[in-house]
Design an enzyme around this catalytic site. Structure first.
Site, mmCIF file in Angstrom:
data_model
loop_
_atom_site.group_PDB
_atom_site.id
_atom_site.type_symbol
_atom_site.label_atom_id
_atom_site.label_comp_id
_atom_site.label_asym_id
_atom_site.label_seq_id
_atom_site.Cartn_x
_atom_site.Cartn_y
_atom_site.Cartn_z
ATOM 1 N N PRO A 10 0.787 -1.227 0.000
ATOM 2 C CG PRO A 10 -0.150 -1.137 2.109
ATOM 3 C CD PRO A 10 0.493 -2.081 1.150
ATOM 4 C CG ASN A 11 -0.385 4.441 1.068
ATOM 5 O OD1 ASN A 11 -1.293 4.972 0.418
ATOM 6 N ND2 ASN A 11 -0.573 3.971 2.287
ATOM 7 N NE ARG A 18 0.578 13.217 -2.705
ATOM 8 C CZ ARG A 18 -0.431 12.405 -2.938
ATOM 9 N NH1 ARG A 18 -0.788 11.537 -2.023
ATOM 10 N NH2 ARG A 18 -1.121 12.465 -4.046
ATOM 11 C CE1 TYR A 23 8.771 5.294 3.438
ATOM 12 C CE2 TYR A 23 7.229 7.117 3.283
ATOM 13 C CZ TYR A 23 7.676 5.979 3.924
ATOM 14 O OH TYR A 23 7.038 5.514 5.037
ATOM 15 C CG ASN A 74 8.299 -2.019 0.665
ATOM 16 O OD1 ASN A 74 7.676 -2.069 1.734
ATOM 17 N ND2 ASN A 74 8.951 -0.931 0.264
ATOM 18 C CB ALA A 77 1.309 0.397 6.539
ATOM 19 C CD GLU A 98 10.451 -7.415 6.689
ATOM 20 O OE1 GLU A 98 10.837 -8.423 7.327
ATOM 21 O OE2 GLU A 98 9.923 -6.426 7.210
ATOM 22 C CG HIS A 100 10.809 -2.355 5.053
ATOM 23 N ND1 HIS A 100 9.458 -2.259 4.871
ATOM 24 C CD2 HIS A 100 11.016 -3.513 5.723
ATOM 25 C CE1 HIS A 100 8.870 -3.308 5.410
ATOM 26 N NE2 HIS A 100 9.803 -4.097 5.925
ATOM 27 N NE ARG A 107 10.062 5.778 9.086
ATOM 28 C CZ ARG A 107 9.144 5.757 8.117
ATOM 29 N NH1 ARG A 107 9.223 4.844 7.161
ATOM 30 N NH2 ARG A 107 8.169 6.641 8.094
HETATM 31 O O1 CA2 Z 1 10.292 1.986 4.179
HETATM 32 C C1 CA2 Z 1 9.474 1.315 3.562
HETATM 33 O O2 CA2 Z 1 9.681 0.842 2.455
HETATM 34 C C2 CA2 Z 1 8.072 1.089 4.173
HETATM 35 O O3 CA2 Z 1 7.657 -0.220 3.847
HETATM 36 C C3 CA2 Z 1 7.166 2.120 3.530
HETATM 37 C C4 CA2 Z 1 5.753 2.111 4.100
HETATM 38 C C5 CA2 Z 1 5.791 2.202 5.619
HETATM 39 O O4 CA2 Z 1 4.478 2.090 6.138
HETATM 40 C C6 CA2 Z 1 6.668 1.117 6.232
HETATM 41 O O5 CA2 Z 1 6.704 1.304 7.625
HETATM 42 C C7 CA2 Z 1 8.078 1.213 5.679
HETATM 43 C C8 CA2 Z 1 4.962 3.305 3.589
HETATM 44 C C9 CA2 Z 1 4.912 3.431 2.112
HETATM 45 C C10 CA2 Z 1 4.273 4.731 1.794
HETATM 46 O O6 CA2 Z 1 4.941 5.298 0.706
HETATM 47 C C11 CA2 Z 1 4.692 6.577 0.431
HETATM 48 C C12 CA2 Z 1 5.432 7.096 -0.589
HETATM 49 C C13 CA2 Z 1 5.264 8.394 -0.926
HETATM 50 C C14 CA2 Z 1 4.347 9.189 -0.259
HETATM 51 C C15 CA2 Z 1 3.607 8.662 0.765
HETATM 52 C C16 CA2 Z 1 3.779 7.337 1.103
#
Ligand code: CA2
Length: 162
Positions: A10-11, A18, A23, A74, A77, A98, A100, A107
């Site tokens: 997701p996301n 963003r 990221y 990946n 969340a 896995e 990230h 974090r």
């Molecule tokens: O660090 C990572 O790759 C995560 O898997 C990214 C997830 C986060 O919930 C994990 O704790 C760590 C979030 C991905 C959201 O990605 C976005 C990218 C751009 C703007 C907003 C969110």
């Protein structure tokens, strides 16, 4: 030729648009191109897929058993909440890395718990988009080593080497 599935949760479709301070500026399309180039380099095949839905990710993991030799995941969340994804990985039995972008251990406490880690062969985090390249190299090496060990076991007794 080993066939790998790169699954993003997701996301992650928002990457590069963003929160670049967390990221980075690399888009998901850039990451998929990096995965394809890395796979070519090591003589592997890769397919990439992203979903914002937990059930769809579970189905992709289940189906990978028929089409792929390993998974790079990946789970976004869902990493921190999904027993369903953990069970799906355990059920397929496919070696899973896995992944990230961020260092989840540096974090918030809720990101430091992973339901994926106990069923993964390993975890790569904190290296941004380059982590996908590292994950492909690690997984291909893992698969090659495993294939070598399996054939060793069927090739008869080991010969002594000095
Ligand atoms: O660090 C990572 O790759 C995560 O898997 C990214 C997830 C986060 O919930 C994990 O704790 C760590 C979030 C991905 C959201 O990605 C976005 C990218 C751009 C703007 C907003 C969110």
């Amino acid at each position: 030729m080993h066939s790998l599935l790169v699954l993003n949760g997701p996301n992650l479709n928002l990457l590069g648009t963003r929160q670049p301070e967390i990221y980075g500026r690399t888009t998901l399309a850039d990451i998929e191109a990096l995965c394809a180039a890395t796979a070519r380099e090591v003589g592997a095949r890769v397919s990439c897929w992203q979903s914002n839905h937990e059930g769809a990710l579970v189905e992709a993991i289940q189906q990978a058993r028929r089409s792929h030799d390993g998974i790079i995941l990946n789970a976004g969340a869902y990493t921190h909440s999904s027993i369903a994804l953990m069970d799906a990985i355990a059920a397929t039995g496919l070696p899973t890395v896995e992944l990230h972008l961020s260092n989840i251990h540096a974090r918030e406490p809720f990101r430091q718990r992973s339901f994926i880690a106990p069923v993964a062969v390993g975890q790569i985090c904190g290296f941004g988009a380059n982590g996908y390249r590292l994950a492909i190299l690690a997984l291909v090496e893992h698969l090659q080593r495993r294939a070598g060990t399996e054939s060793d076991a069927t090739d008869g007794p080991p010969t002594e080497t000095r």
